[in-house]
Write an enzyme that holds these catalytic residues in place. Structure first.
Site, PDB file in Angstrom:
ATOM      1  N   ASP A 161       0.854  -1.184   0.000  1.00  0.00           N
ATOM      2  CA  ASP A 161       0.000   0.000   0.000  1.00  0.00           C
ATOM      3  C   ASP A 161       0.893   1.238   0.000  1.00  0.00           C
ATOM      4  O   ASP A 161       2.100   1.161   0.199  1.00  0.00           O
ATOM      5  CB  ASP A 161      -0.968  -0.015   1.177  1.00  0.00           C
ATOM      6  CG  ASP A 161      -0.274  -0.044   2.529  1.00  0.00           C
ATOM      7  OD1 ASP A 161       0.935   0.233   2.585  1.00  0.00           O
ATOM      8  OD2 ASP A 161      -0.942  -0.346   3.522  1.00  0.00           O
ATOM      9  N   ASP A 215      -7.531  -7.788   0.754  1.00  0.00           N
ATOM     10  CA  ASP A 215      -6.603  -7.924   1.873  1.00  0.00           C
ATOM     11  C   ASP A 215      -7.323  -7.450   3.118  1.00  0.00           C
ATOM     12  O   ASP A 215      -8.227  -6.631   3.041  1.00  0.00           O
ATOM     13  CB  ASP A 215      -5.341  -7.073   1.662  1.00  0.00           C
ATOM     14  CG  ASP A 215      -5.587  -5.615   2.059  1.00  0.00           C
ATOM     15  OD1 ASP A 215      -5.194  -5.227   3.174  1.00  0.00           O
ATOM     16  OD2 ASP A 215      -6.213  -4.872   1.268  1.00  0.00           O
ATOM     17  N   CYS A 223     -11.474 -28.523   7.747  1.00  0.00           N
ATOM     18  CA  CYS A 223     -10.204 -27.817   7.561  1.00  0.00           C
ATOM     19  C   CYS A 223      -9.021 -28.751   7.820  1.00  0.00           C
ATOM     20  O   CYS A 223      -9.055 -29.562   8.752  1.00  0.00           O
ATOM     21  CB  CYS A 223     -10.140 -26.615   8.505  1.00  0.00           C
ATOM     22  SG  CYS A 223      -8.611 -25.662   8.380  1.00  0.00           S
ATOM     23  N   CYS A 274      -5.786 -27.591   8.297  1.00  0.00           N
ATOM     24  CA  CYS A 274      -4.660 -26.890   8.907  1.00  0.00           C
ATOM     25  C   CYS A 274      -4.201 -27.627  10.167  1.00  0.00           C
ATOM     26  O   CYS A 274      -4.932 -28.445  10.713  1.00  0.00           O
ATOM     27  CB  CYS A 274      -5.056 -25.448   9.238  1.00  0.00           C
ATOM     28  SG  CYS A 274      -6.005 -25.285  10.771  1.00  0.00           S
ATOM     29  N   CYS A 332      -6.553 -27.743  13.223  1.00  0.00           N
ATOM     30  CA  CYS A 332      -7.706 -28.640  13.106  1.00  0.00           C
ATOM     31  C   CYS A 332      -7.296 -30.102  12.991  1.00  0.00           C
ATOM     32  O   CYS A 332      -7.979 -30.993  13.511  1.00  0.00           O
ATOM     33  CB  CYS A 332      -8.551 -28.245  11.898  1.00  0.00           C
ATOM     34  SG  CYS A 332      -9.353 -26.638  12.065  1.00  0.00           S
ATOM     35  N   HIS A 375      -4.988 -21.227  11.105  1.00  0.00           N
ATOM     36  CA  HIS A 375      -6.323 -21.705  10.739  1.00  0.00           C
ATOM     37  C   HIS A 375      -7.111 -20.651   9.977  1.00  0.00           C
ATOM     38  O   HIS A 375      -7.732 -20.943   8.941  1.00  0.00           O
ATOM     39  CB  HIS A 375      -7.116 -22.121  11.980  1.00  0.00           C
ATOM     40  CG  HIS A 375      -8.574 -22.290  11.683  1.00  0.00           C
ATOM     41  ND1 HIS A 375      -9.079 -23.417  11.073  1.00  0.00           N
ATOM     42  CD2 HIS A 375      -9.632 -21.441  11.838  1.00  0.00           C
ATOM     43  CE1 HIS A 375     -10.383 -23.259  10.883  1.00  0.00           C
ATOM     44  NE2 HIS A 375     -10.744 -22.067  11.341  1.00  0.00           N
TER      45      HIS A 375
END
Length: 389
Positions: free
Chosen positions: A91, A265, A303, A305, A308, A334
């Site tokens: 940015d 974002d 999930c 990840c 999880c 996660h």
């Protein structure tokens, strides 16, 4: 060829495409994790990559103050410093500078401000912002603009937007075209359709590799945000990527994709992870709540990840209550995984021409909420009985 975007599929107003950059291709719609100071908080570069993320965001304001843009440039650029060899968007620093309030003074040439770190004085102009982002080696450079506060009168919004458009022309003139690099203009105009239209026309006349919608997610609420998108996006160039800055929740993303946004974002997934909150296929979950203290289930059975796949809600609840740093790390992983899975699902639904049905299913699951442990146990028992038959 400079940075460019190719459309692969369309379903209604939603688009699926590929952003071609100096550091690789990125499928859109895409969510970019925020790496404010050259790192996605609580994550290694490898763990960010493991979520499926292919593009991240860096913050010009924070990096120009510490460690300094020239130093980053001497050390090989942001990609080398943070071990991120995919694309980076930076940015312009405008949002952070404008939020300093009494610490900054703005004029036609740019903005003079004092660092929130040590009070030192700095000057940020459109030309300097472009130079800083070049030193950082950003694949996508953003124009310096004034993020119009909300609420604003039409006169205030018009004055702010027109200054940003004059700065956009100076940014375009200062930007040095390079293979795979591009500059995005930022549409402003607050909540006023005529001002948004004027801004789009001004930016289109200048010409950019991509176009962002700024000045939203600043307190106006989702309904008003979507209203601004409804009147703005049909006016924007169709050949270029569209980026909605600083947005947002999963629901925000789904609604914006359906209206034609390609890039997002937001700090929400990382910040939420650091405060014990998890986004799941059944809505948002607060792991601080005592009801999770003995819950053996994963956060989200859909999930993959590490939080999880390897840990229970009970363990994550314990980590958060004990203020162990592993808790925020796992929940951040996660949440970023969930956001990448969300955008991947949206891309696939667009290609299949079933985005409306996919979005309806997502929203129904969020509304249904999380099943209590006893319901999960009953479901497991029923499944066991079915297996024994």
């Amino acid at each position: 060829m400079t940075l460019h975007w190719t459309r692969l599929a369309q379903d209604g107003n939603a688009r699926r495409g590929v952003l071609h950059t100096a550091h690789g291709e990125v499928e859109t719609p895409v969510f970019m994790p925020v790496g404010t100071a050259g790192t996605v908080k609580a994550m290694t570069a490898d763990s960010v990559r493991a979520t499926g993320a292919r593009m991240v965001l860096g913050n010009t304001y924070h990096l120009m103050l510490r460690p300094g843009a020239e130093r980053v440039g001497r050390l090989g650029g942001l990609h080398t410093m943070m071990d991120w060899h995919g694309p980076i968007l930076t940015d312009s620093g405008g949002y952070q500078v404008m939020s300093l309030n009494e610490l900054r003074q703005m004029d036609e040439g740019g903005v003079t401000f004092r660092s929130h770190l040590d009070g030192s004085k700095h000057r940020l102009t459109p030309e300097r912002s472009i130079e800083i982002q070049r030193l950082l080696d950003a694949d996508v450079t953003m124009c310096l603009d004034e993020c119009t506060p909300f609420p604003a009168t039409e006169e205030q919004a018009a004055t702010s937007m027109r200054l940003s458009m004059r700065w956009a022309k100076r940014c375009r003139d200062a930007f040095v075209p390079r293979e795979g690099y591009g500059l995005f203009g930022i549409v402003q105009g607050s909540t006023y359709p005529e001002l948004r239209a004027e801004s789009v026309a001004a930016l289109s006349g200048i010409g950019f590799e991509g176009y962002a919608v700024g000045g939203l997610a600043v307190g106006e609420g989702q309904e008003m945000m979507f209203g601004v998108l409804d009147c703005t996006l049909p006016l924007m160039p169709t050949h270029a990527p569209r980026y909605l800055m600083g947005v947002g929740t999963p629901s925000d993303i789904v609604g914006a994709v359906r209206r034609g946004i390609d890039m997002f974002d937001c700090v929400i997934p990382t910040r939420s992870g650091r405060t014990g909150r998890a986004y799941t296929s059944r809505g948002m979950m607060n792991l601080r709540n005592a009801k999770h203290a003995e819950d053996k289930r994963p956060i989200d059975p859909d999930c993959a990840c590490p939080a999880c796949a390897r840990h229970s809600r009970a363990y994550l609840h314990h980590l958060i209550k004990a203020e162990e740093m592993l808790g925020p790390m796992l929940l951040t992983w996660h949440n970023l995984q969930y956001y990448q899975d969300l955008t991947r699902g949206l891309r696939d639904a667009i290609s299949a021409g079933r985005l409306d049905a996919h979005a309806a299913a997502l929203e129904a699951a969020w509304a249904a909420g999380d099943a209590p442990p006893e319901d999960a146990a009953a479901a497991e028992l029923a499944e066991d009985r079915e297996t024994l038959r």
